[in-house]
Design an enzyme around this catalytic site. Structure first.
Site, PDB file in Angstrom:
ATOM      1  N   GLU A   1       0.819  -1.216   0.000  1.00 14.29           N
ATOM      2  CA  GLU A   1       0.000   0.000   0.000  1.00 14.29           C
ATOM      3  C   GLU A   1       0.853   1.266   0.000  1.00 14.29           C
ATOM      4  O   GLU A   1       0.447   2.305  -0.521  1.00 14.29           O
ATOM      5  CB  GLU A   1      -0.957   0.006   1.188  1.00 14.29           C
ATOM      6  CG  GLU A   1      -2.114  -0.988   1.061  1.00 14.29           C
ATOM      7  CD  GLU A   1      -1.761  -2.388   1.548  1.00 14.29           C
ATOM      8  OE1 GLU A   1      -0.583  -2.617   1.922  1.00 14.29           O
ATOM      9  OE2 GLU A   1      -2.657  -3.255   1.561  1.00 14.29           O
TER      10      GLU A   1
ATOM     11  N   PHE B   1     -11.727  -7.942  13.348  1.00 11.68           N
ATOM     12  CA  PHE B   1     -10.619  -8.357  12.491  1.00 11.68           C
ATOM     13  C   PHE B   1     -10.279  -7.259  11.492  1.00 11.68           C
ATOM     14  O   PHE B   1     -11.164  -6.715  10.838  1.00 11.68           O
ATOM     15  CB  PHE B   1     -10.986  -9.650  11.749  1.00 11.68           C
ATOM     16  CG  PHE B   1      -9.905 -10.119  10.812  1.00 11.68           C
ATOM     17  CD1 PHE B   1      -8.672 -10.526  11.294  1.00 11.68           C
ATOM     18  CD2 PHE B   1     -10.118 -10.136   9.441  1.00 11.68           C
ATOM     19  CE1 PHE B   1      -7.679 -10.940  10.438  1.00 11.68           C
ATOM     20  CE2 PHE B   1      -9.123 -10.560   8.570  1.00 11.68           C
ATOM     21  CZ  PHE B   1      -7.900 -10.961   9.075  1.00 11.68           C
ATOM     22  N   GLN B   2      -9.034  -6.931  11.396  1.00 14.65           N
ATOM     23  CA  GLN B   2      -8.515  -5.891  10.498  1.00 14.65           C
ATOM     24  C   GLN B   2      -9.175  -4.542  10.728  1.00 14.65           C
ATOM     25  O   GLN B   2      -9.404  -3.777   9.792  1.00 14.65           O
ATOM     26  CB  GLN B   2      -8.637  -6.323   9.027  1.00 14.65           C
ATOM     27  CG  GLN B   2      -7.665  -7.448   8.691  1.00 14.65           C
ATOM     28  CD  GLN B   2      -7.521  -7.707   7.195  1.00 14.65           C
ATOM     29  OE1 GLN B   2      -8.419  -7.461   6.420  1.00 14.65           O
ATOM     30  NE2 GLN B   2      -6.357  -8.228   6.807  1.00 14.65           N
TER      31      GLN B   2
ATOM     32  N   LYS C   1     -17.764  -1.198   5.472  1.00 17.78           N
ATOM     33  CA  LYS C   1     -18.112  -2.229   4.486  1.00 17.78           C
ATOM     34  C   LYS C   1     -19.626  -2.284   4.237  1.00 17.78           C
ATOM     35  O   LYS C   1     -20.059  -2.440   3.096  1.00 17.78           O
ATOM     36  CB  LYS C   1     -17.606  -3.591   4.965  1.00 17.78           C
ATOM     37  CG  LYS C   1     -17.787  -4.690   3.921  1.00 17.78           C
ATOM     38  CD  LYS C   1     -17.107  -5.993   4.319  1.00 17.78           C
ATOM     39  CE  LYS C   1     -17.217  -7.006   3.165  1.00 17.78           C
ATOM     40  NZ  LYS C   1     -16.521  -8.267   3.485  1.00 17.78           N
TER      41      LYS C   1
ATOM     42  N   MET D   1      23.758   9.286   3.148  1.00 19.53           N
ATOM     43  CA  MET D   1      23.713  10.565   3.841  1.00 19.53           C
ATOM     44  C   MET D   1      24.028  10.383   5.322  1.00 19.53           C
ATOM     45  O   MET D   1      24.696  11.215   5.935  1.00 19.53           O
ATOM     46  CB  MET D   1      22.346  11.235   3.662  1.00 19.53           C
ATOM     47  CG  MET D   1      22.288  12.660   4.198  1.00 19.53           C
ATOM     48  SD  MET D   1      23.467  13.772   3.388  1.00 19.53           S
ATOM     49  CE  MET D   1      22.419  14.510   2.120  1.00 19.53           C
TER      50      MET D   1
END
Lengths: 170, 633
Positions: free
Chosen positions: B84, B146-147, B196, B515
């Site tokens: 993502e 969940f999630q 959802k 760096m």
């Protein structure tokens, strides 16, 4: 000594999450909130927050600008202490043996406080006013023994006929 | 079934101030007949109507309903990424290269939290982006389902605005608002989290929806009085500098910037975010200011008596120690975000508005030539401009070759820029290679330089280049990446191969976190704690050529200066798939000039322990070792 306390009236959309957004903005930028009071206004879709912050002028400008950036903030106004009315409610439970009652009642009268609960051991006073008045009363009640204390946030409104909610609606 | 008004989409998301008539026409063209659909269809329809052409994302449980109608959309292309974060940076790259709103999509919980870095990055760099996430069903919100993750709460500090949608009826309005907020005013990321069950519910789709944003009124037109005040300061100054920031590019104000500079003869610096806002080749250009800026730009700001600040925010990487930044300068600060003005440096003349509009107003005021404006002419600043140009000539950014055999990273990047040219797009990661890419490539046009300026996100370049190539398929798109950065998001090469996105990746491989290593060299007594990546010195873990080939890319390696030209040209000739080049470079190369952190910009060093000396005529300043400069301080 000049006070660095500033009272901001913040008109916001009455939607879930707005309070979190505003308080997070203060905490993230390290501004200390002295007092925060939130409630609906005469328009059900608008809530009004009264925020007392303890900052110098330049950070205050930044606070105001950051608040104004929030999409759900409709208006931010700093209230001038000289031309506004502020109030706060305090409920204070003091130890009150029989011998002490008259003294407490006298104090209550002096500050126009209301006795809202009494038991043989304790009395609960409710008082409205600005923070000077409230701290004066608490100082006098201190020797009796304060068992419990709760203060609301400060609410404030400008004097005179003008309304900031009217001005925020276009 | 044919959809009403199919193809009429709102595509002009760049213009922040369309005329009312244009809005009305657009709304009329896009108006749809109400119809019963699922929330998910409503979402896809809304995306079509706002003109989203590409969505970068990954499906998952909570967002799954949206992926079903997405499959049938003929105007919204979905590109399946591998992480993502890649979706988020790709959306940023797309937005930064095209000026349109970038869109990414993820599921709830970890899908959404993986977007956070890219969202924060877009927030810091004012990138117009809309992130759409699925959320668990509204009844499960708050149950640690969940999630589940409170992505709205998580992203509150790093978005311009965000939404949690639990009612399918709200979807078109929220999507329209999200695109409007993301692309107008100061651009930024907007997150839309949709439960959802709202995606699954039946709703009525109507377009256009009515905005409900009573508190959102970005000021785009500058105040005429402030423009007059600005011109007055310009007329009163002898040594002004235009300090141009990323806002010039985001507002599309580059042509106006060029006009104002040429009209007045005032020198220009372009910040890291503004590279390309003003042509590098232009006589009035002093280069990039700041920690790794050019001597001319840094010194130009330090010695100026007026900063004409347009769409820049006095970032600490530009100002160095704030108290000693441009001590003799008055400040005009023009920005679309009022909160930026006087945040770090108090402005003498604040101007709130769109950078392009402000530049246009300043041009009109100067052209009118009335009152003080009559003084704002090139001859007024000619001596100053000559002095700054002298610095540009005396102190060009350069480097010392290590040995004849060593491939110098600066040379690699310089040659890529020369061969690919100004019409290419360059996306850098973060670190030494980023600074060299900002210094050694000539940027002659806006939207050609993409990077993570504010957040400094390693792993930005491969997915950002991917997004840019999707938006600008006809341009060559180079990811200038480090071996460290590359290993954070290189999996998006799979996305590039599968979706026919032929980017070119130059890994500036110094086998270390360069760096950080430079700072260890300069400030930690050369104790290289945990910066050796073993990607070229000693071993090749991973072997980038094999890795590229494993993904289906062309993998090339270049280790010697003699092969540089041919390798870059070979990469330029391959357009049917991504090319990854492992440039094995000298690891001790450093980024110069440098202003060490926390000190005044006056302490700029052009090389290690070497500061410019100014005690002669300014235009004849020469480099001298720093200790030679100590007496004068």
């Amino acid at each position: 000594m000049t006070s660095t306390k500033h009272t901001l009236s913040v008109l916001v959309e009455n939607k879930p999450g707005v309070l979190a957004r505003i308080s997070a903005l203060f905490s993230r930028r390290g501004f200390n909130i002295d007092s925060l009071a939130v409630g609906p206004t005469e328009h059900p879709e608008i809530s009004r927050m009264t925020v007392v912050v303890d900052v110098d002028l330049l950070p205050l400008e930044q606070v105001t600008k950051q608040l104004n950036k929030l999409v759900e903030v409709l208006k931010v106004v700093e209230l001038d202490p000289l031309s506004s009315v502020t109030s706060q409610v305090v409920l204070v439970k003091v130890r009150a043996e029989a011998s002490q009652r008259s003294g407490i009642l006298e104090t209550a009268q002096m500050f126009k406080a209301k006795i809202v609960d009494t038991t043989p051991e304790a009395m609960t006073l409710q008082v409205y006013g600005n923070s000077d008045k409230i701290s004066a009363m608490l100082e006098i009640l201190q020797p009796y023994g304060i068992k419990e204390l709760v203060q609301s946030g400060v609410v404030a409104i400008g004097r005179g006929p003008r309304s900031i909610t009217d001005r925020s609606r276009h | 079934m044919a959809r009403p008004n199919e193809g009429h989409t709102v595509t002009d998301t760049r213009s922040s101030t369309p005329s009312p008539a244009a809005v009305a026409r657009r709304a009329e063209a896009a108006r749809s007949v109400p119809e019963q659909v699922t929330g998910a269809s409503s979402l896809v329809r809304a995306l079509e109507h706002v003109g989203a052409q590409v969505v970068f994302g990954i499906p998952g449980g909570a967002i799954l309903p949206a992926y079903d109608p997405l499959m049938d959309s003929t105007t919204v292309r979905h590109i399946l990424v591998r992480h993502e974060q890649g979706a988020g940076h790709a959306a940023e790259g797309y937005a930064s290269a095209t000026g349109k709103v970038g869109v990414c999509m993820a599921t709830s919980g970890p899908g959404a939290t993986n977007l956070v870095t890219a969202i924060a990055d877009a927030h810091m760099d004012s990138v117009p982006m809309v992130a759409i996430t699925g959320q668990v069903a509204s009844g499960s919100i708050g149950t640690d389902a969940f999630q589940e993750a409170d992505i709205r709460g998580i992203t509150m500090p790093v978005t311009k605005h965000n939404y949690l949608v639990t009612d399918a009826d709200d979807i078109p309005r929220v999507i329209a608002e999200a695109f409007h907020i993301a692309s107008t005013g100061r651009p930024g990321p907007v997150l839309v989290d949709i439960a959802k069950d709202a995606l699954q519910a039946t709703t009525t789709f109507r377009w256009p929806p009515r905005y409900d944003l009573p508190g959102y009124h970005p000021v785009t037109r500058p105040h005429a009085k402030q423009i007059r005040e600005a011109v007055k300061l310009m007329a009163a100054s002898e040594r002004p500098v235009i300090y141009a920031g990323g806002g010039v590019i985001r507002s599309g104000g580059h042509a106006e910037l060029l006009r104002l500079a040429e009209l007045t003869g005032i020198p220009v610096v372009t910040t890291l975010m503004a590279r390309g806002a003003f042509p590098d080749a232009h006589d009035l250009h002093l280069g990039m200011p700041g920690m790794h800026g050019s001597v001319a730009a840094v010194t130009g700001l330090q010695r100026s008596d007026l900063l004409i600040t347009i769409g820049a925010r006095f970032d600490d990487r530009v100002t160095g120690q704030l108290a000693s930044f441009a001590p003799g300068a008055r400040v005009i600060h023009a920005d679309i975000d009022p909160a930026e003005i006087s945040k770090n440096r108090v402005a003498d003349v604040p101007i709130v508005g769109d950078a392009r509009a402000i530049l246009a107003e300043l041009i009109s005021a100067v052209e009118a030539g009335e009152g003080p404006a009559a003084e704002v002419v090139p001859r007024r600043y000619a001596a100053w401009a000559a002095t700054t140009k002298g610095w540009t000539q005396d102190f060009p950014v350069g480097y010392q070759p290590h040995s004849a055999d060593a491939l110098m990273p600066q040379e690699v990047i310089r040659r890529i820029g020369e061969i690919a040219g100004p019409e290419a797009v360059y996306a850098a990661g973060v670190g030494q290679h980023q600074m060299w890419a900002a210094q050694f490539i000539d940027y002659e046009r806006p939207h050609s330089w993409l990077n993570s300026g504010g957040a400094g996100t390693m792993g930005y370049s491969v997915p950002a280049a991917m997004g840019a190539k999707v938006g600008e398929p006809d341009r060559a798109v180079w990811a200038i990446d480090g071996d460290g950065c590359f290993q954070m998001t290189n999996q998006e090469l799979a996305t590039c191969v599968i979706n026919d996105i032929p980017i070119k990746v130059a890994i500036i491989n110094n086998s270390s976190l360069g760096m950080v290593r430079q700072w260890q060299s300069l400030f930690y007594n050369e104790r290289y704690s945990n910066t050796d990546l073993h990607t070229s010195v000693g071993n090749r873990i991973p072997d980038f050529v094999k890795l590229a080939e494993a993904y289906g890319c062309v993998g090339l390696r270049c280790e010697h200066p003699d092969d540089l030209e041919a390798t870059i040209r070979e990469a330029m000739s391959i357009n049917d798939r991504p090319v990854v080049i492992d440039f094995v470079v000298e690891r001790d190369a450093m980024v110069w000039p440098m202003v060490p952190a926390g000190v005044s910009n006056d302490a700029i060093q052009v090389a290690r322990d070497t500061a410019p000396v100014w005690d002669r005529e300014d235009s004849e300043a020469v480099e001298q070792p720093e200790d030679a400069d100590q007496d004068g301080k």
